[in-house]
Design a protein around this motif. Structure first.
Motif, short mmCIF file in Angstrom:
data_model
loop_
_atom_site.label_atom_id
_atom_site.label_comp_id
_atom_site.label_asym_id
_atom_site.label_seq_id
_atom_site.Cartn_x
_atom_site.Cartn_y
_atom_site.Cartn_z
N LEU A 37 0.89 -1.14 0.13
CA LEU A 37 0.08 0.23 -0.09
C LEU A 37 0.91 1.46 0.27
N ILE A 90 2.46 1.76 -3.60
CA ILE A 90 1.36 1.98 -4.36
C ILE A 90 1.15 3.52 -4.35
N ARG A 91 1.01 3.95 -3.22
CA ARG A 91 0.65 5.44 -2.96
C ARG A 91 1.94 6.23 -3.25
N ARG A 126 2.48 6.33 -6.96
CA ARG A 126 1.18 6.89 -7.58
C ARG A 126 0.76 5.88 -8.74
N ASP A 177 -1.61 3.76 -10.83
CA ASP A 177 -2.85 3.96 -11.10
C ASP A 177 -3.70 2.54 -11.34
N MET A 197 -3.30 -1.78 -10.79
CA MET A 197 -2.61 -3.14 -10.24
C MET A 197 -2.90 -4.16 -11.54
N CYS A 220 -6.46 -4.82 -2.28
CA CYS A 220 -6.32 -3.74 -3.20
C CYS A 220 -8.07 -3.29 -3.43
N SER A 242 -9.34 0.37 -2.31
CA SER A 242 -10.10 1.19 -3.55
C SER A 242 -8.92 1.35 -4.56
N VAL A 243 -7.93 0.24 -4.73
CA VAL A 243 -7.10 0.60 -5.96
C VAL A 243 -7.50 -0.48 -6.87
N TYR A 260 -7.80 -2.68 -10.25
CA TYR A 260 -6.84 -3.97 -10.49
C TYR A 260 -7.41 -4.75 -11.63
#
Length: 422
Positions: free
Chosen positions: A99, A102-103, A106, A108, A110, A122, A126-127, A129
């Motif tokens: 996490l 990913i942050r 940046r 967008d 996965m 994820c 709220s990522v 994928y």
């Protein structure tokens, strides 16, 4: 868009798949891909992805101090996860690593290859994928939940090899990228291939057989049909005992063949092969052998699928019938024979060199008409082009959009022909 790629640590194939996709992008965009993996640094060397683009994650092995083990039973195990230890410091660290990176980077979108747990992490964070679907029957709740939570699914194999039991909604949500062969050097000529075989053994008798085969190059296919058929057995490092156990029977079925074993081999099996070796590139062996025997791992079949060389498949036992399903589809297509079919038909014909029933002359393979001329001629893949257009279009789409939302709505959904409920 900035892409993150999670590569599972079971085998090098997941890292290799990331490499295959990355190489389809121009160098400037390639630098925006980040690979997340706990696969060891010395286990696979990336060719298209720089070291600074790789995040080495903590392991997720079970620890003595875990409050609950990874598979604690029906009333202690969430049905959406395959493995979820409680109080495991390594799993906590790798989750924070994922996490945080990913942050910070940046990311967008996965691409998860493969892990129901990373998919759920994820989704809850709220990522967006995409989930890579391997072959086999993956109808358990964790897999289906990971599929449902994805924007889309990626299958790194042809749609023709899909498992018959796969639900319609999973098929419809899947982009089939076809096989993406490993990047190899230009294919050797047959003469260069024979010369390479010479370097793999000091046995003068085998050298004479190879020279005899080379002398037959200018003969017709009928004349050189019995000029020392070459049988190549290809094995990976994920397991080779089952294939080694078949070598005595292979020798009895084809007593006059030149049998080559590539990859690891048990000591007791060496007497049944003429050459045992480790090579960096198996492509010439696939192209110029008269017969291949191999398991049904994704990368191995991806290399062999588009060549006309007759194929005997001996799938390893894997979770979700991964290799068995691949083998069944290849056999159904007429692209391969099972071991039982091969032995049964060689027995009915009597011991001889490569039997005529294995000939692929004028056979339709991979939806293309194939005319396999002499095995001794210079060869290209059946497709005539190793580049994978579907995978290329997929990777090109990332260059055309800066917003995941726009890419999802304008590119992915039209490809899939479906829309989520609003």
């Amino acid at each position: 868009m900035r892409i993150g790629y999670y590569a599972h640590h079971h085998g090098s194939g997941h890292c290799r798949q990331a490499d295959k996709l990355a190489v389809l992008l121009p160098p400037t965009l390639r630098s925006q891909i980040t690979v997340f993996t706990s696969f060891p640094n010395d286990g696979y060397r990336f060719s298209a992805i720089a070291d600074e683009q790789i995040v080495r994650l903590s392991a997720e092995d079970q620890l003595p101090e875990d409050v609950l083990p990874g598979r604690a039973g029906e009333y202690w195990q969430p049905s959406s996860l395959h493995y979820s230890p409680v109080g495991n410091g390594n799993v906590q660290t790798r989750s924070w690593q994922l996490l945080n990176e990913i942050r910070q980077r940046r990311i967008d979108l996965m691409i998860i290859d493969v892990s129901a747990e990373v998919a759920m992490l994820c989704r809850t964070a709220s990522v967006p994928y995409l989930y890579v679907r391997l072959a086999g029957e993956r109808d358990d709740k964790p897999h289906l939940n990971a599929f449902a939570g994805a924007l889309g699914l990626l299958a790194p194999y042809p749609k023709a090899l899909e498992a018959s039991a796969t639900p319609d909604w999973v098929r419809q949500k899947t982009l089939y990228l076809d096989f993406m062969p490993n990047k190899t050097d230009e294919l050797l000529t047959f003469t260069a291939f024979i010369n390479k075989l010479m370097t793999l053994t000091t046995d003068n008798t085998i050298h004479e057989r190879l020279y005899s085969r080379l002398d037959a190059v200018n003969k017709s296919a009928e004349d050189n049909a019995n000029e020392g058929n070459i049988v190549t057995v290809i094995k990976g490092y994920g397991g080779h005992d089952a294939i080694d156990a078949k070598l005595p029977e292979l020798r009895r079925a084809l007593p006059n063949a030149l049998i080559i074993s590539l990859g690891p081999i048990n000591d007791e099996a060496r007497d049944y092969v003429d050459i045992a070796a480790h090579v960096d590139d198996v492509t010439p062996f696939i192209a110029y052998s008269d017969l291949l025997l191999m398991a049904c791992g994704l990368n191995g079949i991806a290399q062999a699928y588009d060549y006309a060389t007759p194929l005997i498949v001996l799938p390893d036992e894997r979770p979700h019938r991964e290799q068995e399903v691949m083998a069944e589809a290849l056999i159904e297509q007429g692209r391969a024979l099972s071991w039982a079919q091969f032995i049964g038909q060689t027995s009915s014909l009597g011991s001889q060199d490569i039997p005529s029933f294995l000939s692929v002359n004028n056979k339709s393979i991979n939806n293309e008409s194939v005319i396999n001329e002499s095995i001794n001629t210079d060869k290209t893949a059946l497709t005539g082009n190793q580049a994978n257009m579907l995978a290329q279009e997929f990777m090109d789409s990332f260059a055309d959009y800066t917003s995941v939302k726009a890419w999802f709505e304008e590119w992915l959904l039209p490809q899939l022909g479906i829309k989520p409920e609003r």
